[in-house]
Motif scaffolding. Sequence first.
Motif, PDB file in Angstrom:
ATOM      1  N   SER A  19      -5.047   1.214  13.570  1.00  0.00           N
ATOM      2  CA  SER A  19      -6.122   0.741  12.620  1.00  0.00           C
ATOM      3  C   SER A  19      -6.712   2.145  12.167  1.00  0.00           C
ATOM      4  CB  SER A  19      -7.152  -0.317  13.129  1.00  0.00           C
ATOM      5  OG  SER A  19      -6.442  -1.243  13.429  1.00  0.00           O
ATOM      6  N   HIS A  75      -4.410 -10.409   0.278  1.00  0.00           N
ATOM      7  CA  HIS A  75      -4.662 -10.050   2.089  1.00  0.00           C
ATOM      8  C   HIS A  75      -4.686  -8.617   2.323  1.00  0.00           C
ATOM      9  CE1 HIS A  75      -3.212  -9.326   6.088  1.00  0.00           C
ATOM     10  NE2 HIS A  75      -4.301 -10.228   6.379  1.00  0.00           N
ATOM     11  N   SER A  76      -5.635  -8.133   3.207  1.00  0.00           N
ATOM     12  CA  SER A  76      -5.659  -6.922   3.475  1.00  0.00           C
ATOM     13  C   SER A  76      -6.077  -5.943   2.294  1.00  0.00           C
ATOM     14  CB  SER A  76      -4.734  -6.409   4.476  1.00  0.00           C
ATOM     15  OG  SER A  76      -5.164  -5.197   4.938  1.00  0.00           O
ATOM     16  N   SER A 109      -9.896  -8.405   3.787  1.00  0.00           N
ATOM     17  CA  SER A 109      -9.724  -6.942   2.954  1.00  0.00           C
ATOM     18  C   SER A 109     -10.781  -6.021   3.160  1.00  0.00           C
ATOM     19  CB  SER A 109      -9.854  -7.569   1.467  1.00  0.00           C
ATOM     20  OG  SER A 109     -11.326  -7.534   1.141  1.00  0.00           O
ATOM     21  N   GLN A 110     -10.671  -4.903   2.617  1.00  0.00           N
ATOM     22  CA  GLN A 110     -11.410  -3.768   2.739  1.00  0.00           C
ATOM     23  C   GLN A 110     -12.271  -3.508   1.722  1.00  0.00           C
ATOM     24  OE1 GLN A 110      -7.927  -3.020   3.441  1.00  0.00           O
ATOM     25  NE2 GLN A 110      -8.272  -4.292   5.342  1.00  0.00           N
ATOM     26  N   ASP A 154     -11.114  -8.761  13.505  1.00  0.00           N
ATOM     27  CA  ASP A 154     -10.234  -7.878  12.892  1.00  0.00           C
ATOM     28  C   ASP A 154     -10.932  -6.689  12.385  1.00  0.00           C
ATOM     29  OD1 ASP A 154      -8.431  -6.745  10.912  1.00  0.00           O
ATOM     30  OD2 ASP A 154      -8.267  -8.806  10.017  1.00  0.00           O
ATOM     31  N   SER A 157     -10.940  -5.788   8.570  1.00  0.00           N
ATOM     32  CA  SER A 157     -11.370  -6.882   7.800  1.00  0.00           C
ATOM     33  C   SER A 157     -13.125  -6.731   7.640  1.00  0.00           C
ATOM     34  CB  SER A 157     -11.399  -8.266   8.428  1.00  0.00           C
ATOM     35  OG  SER A 157     -11.704  -9.346   7.637  1.00  0.00           O
TER      36      SER A 157
END
Length: 173
Positions: A19, A75-76, A109-110, A154, A157
């Motif tokens: 990560s 997503h993400s 998401s970021q 997460d 996230s």
Amino acid sequence: MHEALEAAVLKNCIGKQLSAIYMHLAIHLVCDSGIAVSGSQIKNKLDITCRFFDQLDAAAFAAASRQEPLVVLSHSMGGQIVYELVTHFLPRMPEHRGIRIDFWCAAASQVGLFEELGLFIESDPTCGAETGRMAQHPSGAHLGGWWNVWDHADLLSFRAAGIIEGVDDSPFF
């Protein structure tokens, strides 16, 4: 039993390391901080961007022809792509200006993190924790509702509420 516990701990440690590496690479890619990129890598990114716009155009046409809303789920890192799309690219691309995402759900998401760090093309340096000002919601011409779903467990996230105006932010438990 110990083997299973060791495997779980090892998986968690590896996950955290991956990560951190993932975020490091993502931030460098967004910032264009001198990572060497070959011509074929640039071409591949342009091809992906063109395919994304082609698919979005097709989805917008299909939604309009059926008189249905255009709904996008990301997503993400897909969240950063959609955010850049509605804040920077759509307003500047006449051939795509008619596209309006009626509802967007960004899962894990970021976007909030990247906006807080000022990494987006349209990030306003006068917004952030230091000034207490939130970034503006993307133009209503290109985005209607936005639901950001994030997860406490997460590591990749992030919340967007409190960073970007008008985001409906919900934790996933």
